[in-house]
Write a protein that holds these residues in place. Structure first.
Motif, PDB file in Angstrom:
ATOM      1  N   ARG A   1       8.749   4.122  10.215  1.00 45.52           N
ATOM      2  CA  ARG A   1       9.972   4.046   9.415  1.00 45.52           C
ATOM      3  C   ARG A   1       9.600   3.896   7.943  1.00 45.52           C
ATOM      4  NH1 ARG A   1      14.376   0.219  12.701  1.00 45.52           N
ATOM      5  NH2 ARG A   1      14.361   1.448  14.633  1.00 45.52           N
ATOM      6  N   PHE A   2      10.611   4.105   7.093  1.00 43.04           N
ATOM      7  CA  PHE A   2      10.450   3.908   5.652  1.00 43.04           C
ATOM      8  C   PHE A   2      11.463   2.867   5.172  1.00 43.04           C
ATOM      9  CE2 PHE A   2       7.418   6.949   4.030  1.00 43.04           C
ATOM     10  CZ  PHE A   2       7.232   7.784   5.121  1.00 43.04           C
ATOM     11  N   ALA A   3      11.007   2.018   4.248  1.00 39.31           N
ATOM     12  CA  ALA A   3      11.870   0.972   3.700  1.00 39.31           C
ATOM     13  C   ALA A   3      11.552   0.778   2.227  1.00 39.31           C
ATOM     14  CB  ALA A   3      11.683  -0.335   4.462  1.00 39.31           C
ATOM     15  N   ASN A   4      12.517   0.213   1.509  1.00 47.91           N
ATOM     16  CA  ASN A   4      12.328  -0.054   0.075  1.00 47.91           C
ATOM     17  C   ASN A   4      11.620  -1.380  -0.166  1.00 47.91           C
ATOM     18  OD1 ASN A   4      13.522   2.262  -0.866  1.00 47.91           O
ATOM     19  ND2 ASN A   4      15.570   1.362  -0.955  1.00 47.91           N
ATOM     20  N   ALA A   5      10.926  -1.428  -1.289  1.00 51.56           N
ATOM     21  CA  ALA A   5      10.398  -2.687  -1.843  1.00 51.56           C
ATOM     22  C   ALA A   5       9.566  -3.496  -0.859  1.00 51.56           C
ATOM     23  CB  ALA A   5      11.550  -3.529  -2.380  1.00 51.56           C
ATOM     24  N   ILE A   6       8.657  -2.846  -0.157  1.00 47.21           N
ATOM     25  CA  ILE A   6       7.713  -3.589   0.681  1.00 47.21           C
ATOM     26  C   ILE A   6       6.748  -4.313  -0.255  1.00 47.21           C
ATOM     27  CG2 ILE A   6       5.825  -3.367   2.345  1.00 47.21           C
ATOM     28  CD1 ILE A   6       7.358  -1.122   3.662  1.00 47.21           C
ATOM     29  N   PRO A   7       6.603  -5.627  -0.151  1.00 46.86           N
ATOM     30  CA  PRO A   7       5.860  -6.385  -1.166  1.00 46.86           C
ATOM     31  C   PRO A   7       4.349  -6.263  -1.090  1.00 46.86           C
ATOM     32  CG  PRO A   7       6.660  -7.857   0.556  1.00 46.86           C
ATOM     33  CD  PRO A   7       7.233  -6.506   0.851  1.00 46.86           C
ATOM     34  N   PHE A   8       3.801  -6.053   0.101  1.00 42.50           N
ATOM     35  CA  PHE A   8       2.357  -5.974   0.256  1.00 42.50           C
ATOM     36  C   PHE A   8       2.056  -5.305   1.597  1.00 42.50           C
ATOM     37  CE2 PHE A   8       2.646  -9.363   3.283  1.00 42.50           C
ATOM     38  CZ  PHE A   8       3.551 -10.260   2.760  1.00 42.50           C
ATOM     39  N   THR A   9       0.799  -4.936   1.771  1.00 37.32           N
ATOM     40  CA  THR A   9       0.368  -4.336   3.034  1.00 37.32           C
ATOM     41  C   THR A   9      -0.168  -5.425   3.951  1.00 37.32           C
ATOM     42  OG1 THR A   9      -0.180  -2.204   2.034  1.00 37.32           O
ATOM     43  CG2 THR A   9      -1.269  -2.742   4.106  1.00 37.32           C
ATOM     44  N   ALA A  10       0.357  -5.463   5.179  1.00 36.43           N
ATOM     45  CA  ALA A  10      -0.098  -6.452   6.150  1.00 36.43           C
ATOM     46  C   ALA A  10      -0.005  -5.862   7.549  1.00 36.43           C
ATOM     47  CB  ALA A  10       0.732  -7.728   6.067  1.00 36.43           C
ATOM     48  N   THR A  11      -0.954  -6.249   8.396  1.00 41.34           N
ATOM     49  CA  THR A  11      -0.992  -5.781   9.774  1.00 41.34           C
ATOM     50  C   THR A  11      -1.221  -6.985  10.688  1.00 41.34           C
ATOM     51  OG1 THR A  11      -1.920  -3.652   9.091  1.00 41.34           O
ATOM     52  CG2 THR A  11      -2.158  -4.255  11.407  1.00 41.34           C
ATOM     53  N   THR A  12      -0.406  -7.094  11.749  1.00 37.98           N
ATOM     54  CA  THR A  12      -0.515  -8.225  12.668  1.00 37.98           C
ATOM     55  C   THR A  12      -0.689  -7.710  14.089  1.00 37.98           C
ATOM     56  OG1 THR A  12       0.874  -9.627  11.267  1.00 37.98           O
ATOM     57  CG2 THR A  12       0.623 -10.286  13.558  1.00 37.98           C
ATOM     58  N   SER A  13      -1.621  -8.312  14.805  1.00 35.50           N
ATOM     59  CA  SER A  13      -1.865  -7.929  16.193  1.00 35.50           C
ATOM     60  C   SER A  13      -1.066  -8.835  17.121  1.00 35.50           C
ATOM     61  CB  SER A  13      -3.357  -8.043  16.518  1.00 35.50           C
ATOM     62  OG  SER A  13      -3.751  -9.402  16.516  1.00 35.50           O
TER      63      SER A  13
ATOM     64  N   MET B   1       3.267  -3.267   7.945  1.00 33.56           N
ATOM     65  CA  MET B   1       4.062  -2.730   6.834  1.00 33.56           C
ATOM     66  C   MET B   1       3.058  -2.369   5.742  1.00 33.56           C
ATOM     67  SD  MET B   1       5.892  -6.163   5.308  1.00 33.56           S
ATOM     68  CE  MET B   1       4.945  -7.495   4.556  1.00 33.56           C
ATOM     69  N   ARG B   2       3.287  -1.232   5.088  1.00 34.70           N
ATOM     70  CA  ARG B   2       2.268  -0.702   4.191  1.00 34.70           C
ATOM     71  C   ARG B   2       2.873  -0.181   2.904  1.00 34.70           C
ATOM     72  NH1 ARG B   2      -1.418   2.504   8.749  1.00 34.70           N
ATOM     73  NH2 ARG B   2      -1.612   0.682  10.137  1.00 34.70           N
ATOM     74  N   THR B   3       2.235  -0.574   1.816  1.00 29.89           N
ATOM     75  CA  THR B   3       2.627  -0.077   0.508  1.00 29.89           C
ATOM     76  C   THR B   3       1.404   0.539  -0.150  1.00 29.89           C
ATOM     77  OG1 THR B   3       3.729  -0.654  -1.563  1.00 29.89           O
ATOM     78  CG2 THR B   3       2.244  -2.315  -0.612  1.00 29.89           C
ATOM     79  N   ARG B   4       1.448   0.762  -1.450  1.00 35.58           N
ATOM     80  CA  ARG B   4       0.368   1.460  -2.145  1.00 35.58           C
ATOM     81  C   ARG B   4      -0.810   0.508  -2.373  1.00 35.58           C
ATOM     82  NH1 ARG B   4       3.293   3.502  -5.444  1.00 35.58           N
ATOM     83  NH2 ARG B   4       3.406   5.737  -5.018  1.00 35.58           N
ATOM     84  N   SER B   5      -1.570   0.234  -1.326  1.00 33.95           N
ATOM     85  CA  SER B   5      -2.722  -0.661  -1.385  1.00 33.95           C
ATOM     86  C   SER B   5      -4.006   0.160  -1.223  1.00 33.95           C
ATOM     87  CB  SER B   5      -2.620  -1.727  -0.285  1.00 33.95           C
ATOM     88  OG  SER B   5      -2.534  -1.114   0.983  1.00 33.95           O
ATOM     89  N   PRO B   6      -5.152  -0.405  -1.572  1.00 32.92           N
ATOM     90  CA  PRO B   6      -6.398   0.378  -1.564  1.00 32.92           C
ATOM     91  C   PRO B   6      -6.715   1.032  -0.223  1.00 32.92           C
ATOM     92  CG  PRO B   6      -6.722  -1.644  -2.797  1.00 32.92           C
ATOM     93  CD  PRO B   6      -5.363  -1.751  -2.181  1.00 32.92           C
ATOM     94  N   ARG B   7      -6.594   0.298   0.870  1.00 34.30           N
ATOM     95  CA  ARG B   7      -6.953   0.879   2.163  1.00 34.30           C
ATOM     96  C   ARG B   7      -5.951   1.946   2.587  1.00 34.30           C
ATOM     97  NH1 ARG B   7      -6.501   0.212   7.777  1.00 34.30           N
ATOM     98  NH2 ARG B   7      -8.493   0.623   8.845  1.00 34.30           N
TER      99      ARG B   7
ATOM    100  N   SER C   1       5.926   0.380   9.126  1.00 35.21           N
ATOM    101  CA  SER C   1       6.932   0.627   8.084  1.00 35.21           C
ATOM    102  C   SER C   1       6.195   0.948   6.785  1.00 35.21           C
ATOM    103  CB  SER C   1       7.821  -0.602   7.877  1.00 35.21           C
ATOM    104  OG  SER C   1       8.533  -0.929   9.044  1.00 35.21           O
ATOM    105  N   PHE C   2       6.498   2.088   6.200  1.00 33.38           N
ATOM    106  CA  PHE C   2       5.896   2.474   4.929  1.00 33.38           C
ATOM    107  C   PHE C   2       6.886   2.258   3.797  1.00 33.38           C
ATOM    108  CE2 PHE C   2       1.870   4.287   5.945  1.00 33.38           C
ATOM    109  CZ  PHE C   2       1.975   4.817   7.224  1.00 33.38           C
ATOM    110  N   ASP C   3       6.379   1.866   2.645  1.00 36.85           N
ATOM    111  CA  ASP C   3       7.217   1.776   1.456  1.00 36.85           C
ATOM    112  C   ASP C   3       7.639   3.180   1.045  1.00 36.85           C
ATOM    113  OD1 ASP C   3       7.857  -0.324  -0.962  1.00 36.85           O
ATOM    114  OD2 ASP C   3       7.606   1.728  -1.685  1.00 36.85           O
ATOM    115  N   SER C   4       8.931   3.361   0.756  1.00 37.01           N
ATOM    116  CA  SER C   4       9.438   4.692   0.426  1.00 37.01           C
ATOM    117  C   SER C   4       8.785   5.264  -0.828  1.00 37.01           C
ATOM    118  CB  SER C   4      10.957   4.657   0.252  1.00 37.01           C
ATOM    119  OG  SER C   4      11.317   3.706  -0.746  1.00 37.01           O
TER     120      SER C   4
END
Length: 350
Positions: free
Chosen positions: A220-232, A159-165, A194-197
């Motif tokens: 997909r797009f979703a509201n109010a994603i709190p932070f960017t995180a990736t899990t393998s 899930m990804r929001t407006r983070s540096p990477r 999932s990207f923050d809208s």
């Protein structure tokens, strides 16, 4: 000879003894090399003592000549003189050799990188539940993500929001964004993101999403994603965040319980997200088709995007968006956007 010149000569002899003419470059000031070469061009047939080298010692001049000879820029003649080879040929040949070396290095880079990250993924530290590791720069976050991909078996969820990477990746060329993601065995990974809208306000976002969709990602797009995180799928999580000062930081999480908890948040975000499918035909229950513009507005609207942002993304006026939103609500028999989303899913419009 000056003490400095003697030191250079001794060092040069040691370098020659090790069989490295190219290593002599480190012993010479680049200005000396340039001065000697210019003199060679101005005096195509010469003896070393005839060159005006502006204070360079005879030993330094001799080293320069030997390096230039190894590069094909001049050759020695029987009487002890040197002849400068024509620059348009000699320099072009030398440049071609350098370019060939560069091509070889570039070709070898992906394979060497996979070997490196495979070794990192198999290192004792990556196999232990070390908990939470602070990543103190964007470079550290990038390295941690490369290790995560290398160790992944098949799938990565994110899930990804407006983070540096995320912002860094968005501003790459579409061709580079669309490059496949591989694990250490060279197998292509499946990505579910999932990207923050709110990212739709970024000018580069539509092209970036289109490129990753073309690469095979599920988005997909979703509201109010709190932070960017990736899990393998081997239980490692990397978070890409920034501290209050705006400095890029992150975390690498190998603790099974913490990583599993973050994955549940990623999965929940995916469930409530709106699928990104691009333009196409969506059909109402009565089989009367919606046009492409209605379909785009519906997808963005249900992703929680504001009317003003939808207008900017689609290149239309906000009034046009508001009018079409009202029409969509009427068609769906909904009083709110939330109700519209439920009805759209029920009717198969999205």
């Amino acid at each position: 000879m000056s003490a400095t010149g003697q030191d250079r000569e001794r060092a040069a002899m040691q370098a020659i003894g090790r069989g490295g003419l190219e290593s002599l470059l480190d012993l010479l000031n680049q200005d000396v090399m340039t001065t000697v070469y210019v003199q060679m061009v101005q005096n195509p047939r010469f003896r070393p003592e005839q060159l005006d080298t502006h204070g360079a010692s005879p030993e330094e001049v001799e080293l320069c000549l030997r390096i230039f000879e190894s590069r094909g820029l001049l050759h020695r003649v029987d009487d002890g003189s040197w002849v400068t080879n024509a620059p348009e040929n000699a320099l072009a040949d030398h440049a071609s050799r350098l370019e060939e070396r560069a091509r070889t290095l570039r070709a070898a880079t992906p394979g060497l990188s996979r070997i490196y990250y495979d070794a990192m993924a198999r290192s004792p530290r990556s196999l232990e539940a070390v908990g939470v590791e602070l990543l103190e720069s964007l470079e550290d976050v990038n390295a941690a993500m490369s290790e995560l991909f290398a160790a992944t078996r098949r799938q990565v969820v994110s899930m990804r929001t407006r983070s540096p990477r995320v912002l860094m990746i968005m501003n790459r060329t579409p061709e580079r964004i669309a490059e496949p993601v591989f694990n250490s065995h060279g197998e292509t990974l499946r990505l579910r993101v999932s990207f923050d809208s709110g990212l739709l306000e970024e000018p580069a976002m539509p092209a970036a999403v289109a490129a990753r969709t073309q690469a095979g990602d599920e988005i997909r797009f979703a509201n109010a994603i709190p932070f960017t995180a990736t899990t393998s799928d081997n239980g490692v999580t990397v978070m890409d965040i920034d501290d209050p000062s705006g400095t890029s930081v992150g975390m690498r999480i190998t603790h099974p319980g913490v990583s599993a908890a973050i994955k549940r948040v990623i999965d929940d975000t995916w469930v409530r997200g709106v699928r990104w499918t691009g333009r196409g035909t969506v059909t109402r229950a009565d089989a009367e088709p919606l046009d492409d513009r209605d379909r785009d507005i519906l997808a963005l609207m249900l992703g929680g995007v504001a009317d003003a942002t939808i207008a900017r993304q689609l290149g239309v006026s906000q009034r046009t968006v508001e009018r079409r939103v009202r029409r969509l609500l009427e068609l769906l028999g909904a009083a709110t956007r939330f109700q519209a989303g439920a009805q759209a899913v029920k009717r198969g419009w999205i």
